[in-house]
Design a protein around this motif. Structure first.
Motif, mmCIF file in Angstrom:
data_model
loop_
_atom_site.group_PDB
_atom_site.id
_atom_site.type_symbol
_atom_site.label_atom_id
_atom_site.label_comp_id
_atom_site.label_asym_id
_atom_site.label_seq_id
_atom_site.Cartn_x
_atom_site.Cartn_y
_atom_site.Cartn_z
ATOM 1 N N ARG A 133 -63.475 42.870 -75.866
ATOM 2 C CA ARG A 133 -62.734 43.472 -74.754
ATOM 3 C C ARG A 133 -61.422 44.035 -75.275
ATOM 4 O O ARG A 133 -60.861 43.550 -76.237
ATOM 5 C CB ARG A 133 -62.502 42.459 -73.648
ATOM 6 N N LYS A 134 -60.969 45.076 -74.612
ATOM 7 C CA LYS A 134 -59.739 45.742 -75.019
ATOM 8 C C LYS A 134 -58.552 44.976 -74.459
ATOM 9 O O LYS A 134 -58.530 44.632 -73.278
ATOM 10 C CB LYS A 134 -59.749 47.169 -74.504
ATOM 11 N N ILE A 135 -57.595 44.721 -75.302
ATOM 12 C CA ILE A 135 -56.383 43.991 -74.918
ATOM 13 C C ILE A 135 -55.261 45.010 -74.791
ATOM 14 O O ILE A 135 -54.996 45.774 -75.727
ATOM 15 C CB ILE A 135 -56.011 42.933 -75.975
ATOM 16 N N THR A 136 -54.613 45.031 -73.632
ATOM 17 C CA THR A 136 -53.487 45.946 -73.451
ATOM 18 C C THR A 136 -52.251 45.333 -74.089
ATOM 19 O O THR A 136 -52.034 44.122 -74.019
ATOM 20 C CB THR A 136 -53.218 46.226 -71.966
ATOM 21 N N ILE A 137 -51.473 46.184 -74.715
ATOM 22 C CA ILE A 137 -50.264 45.731 -75.388
ATOM 23 C C ILE A 137 -49.095 46.004 -74.469
ATOM 24 O O ILE A 137 -48.836 47.144 -74.082
ATOM 25 C CB ILE A 137 -50.082 46.467 -76.730
ATOM 26 N N GLY A 138 -48.428 44.952 -74.094
ATOM 27 C CA GLY A 138 -47.260 45.080 -73.231
ATOM 28 C C GLY A 138 -46.007 44.859 -74.057
ATOM 29 O O GLY A 138 -46.050 44.352 -75.173
#
Length: 155
Positions: A133-138
């Protein structure tokens, strides 16, 4: 014959005893039976098909069982009174049991008998929790930079 020592693996890895049993059974040739003949085909990215020659067996004479990553295919012809004297038997009609070790997440979708061939359809079904799954970078807001290259202070 060469033997494989899994002791170093078991010192640091847990749960690989099934792999050791699989290697042991492959090395010993315990599964060297040849009846009934079969094919294993890859029919798609995540789909497979086992085709077994089961001439003389009716669908009710065959049994498929999937348990703990093992598919067991067995066939039993009911004992019936011999009506004719057989002069030559070229078509085997003996009972059999064949085991297939399935990889993790392989499920049996279905099976059918057609023209003396048993077709077993398999599919790899990976649970959502194990799929990539794609992890969003905050992150914090980027600091503002003044024209002179020095970070501007908030007023």
């Amino acid at each position: 014959m060469t033997t494989v020592d899994f002791a170093p693996l078991f010192r640091t890895a847990i749960g690989f005893d099934r792999l050791a049993r699989l290697v042991d059974s492959a090395a010993s040739g315990a599964d060297a039976q040849t009846y009934p003949p079969y094919n294993i085909e890859k029919t798609g990215d995540d789909t497979y098909r086992i085709t077994m020659a089961v001439a003389g067996f009716r669908p009710e004479d065959l049994e498929l069982t999937a348990k703990e990553n093992t598919l067991v295919v067995s066939g039993r012809i009911p004992a019936e009174a011999q009506k004719h004297e057989v002069l030559y038997r070229g078509i085997a009609g003996r009972a059999f049991e064949r085991r297939f070790v399935l990889a993790d997440h392989i499920v049996v979708e279905g099976a059918d008998v057609d023209l003396g061939l048993l077709h077993v359809n398999l599919k790899r079904v990976v649970p959502e929790a194990l799929k990539p799954r794609k992890i969003t970078i905050g992150g914090a807001a980027a600091p503002s930079i003044a024209n002179d290259g020095v970070t501007a202070k908030a007023a």
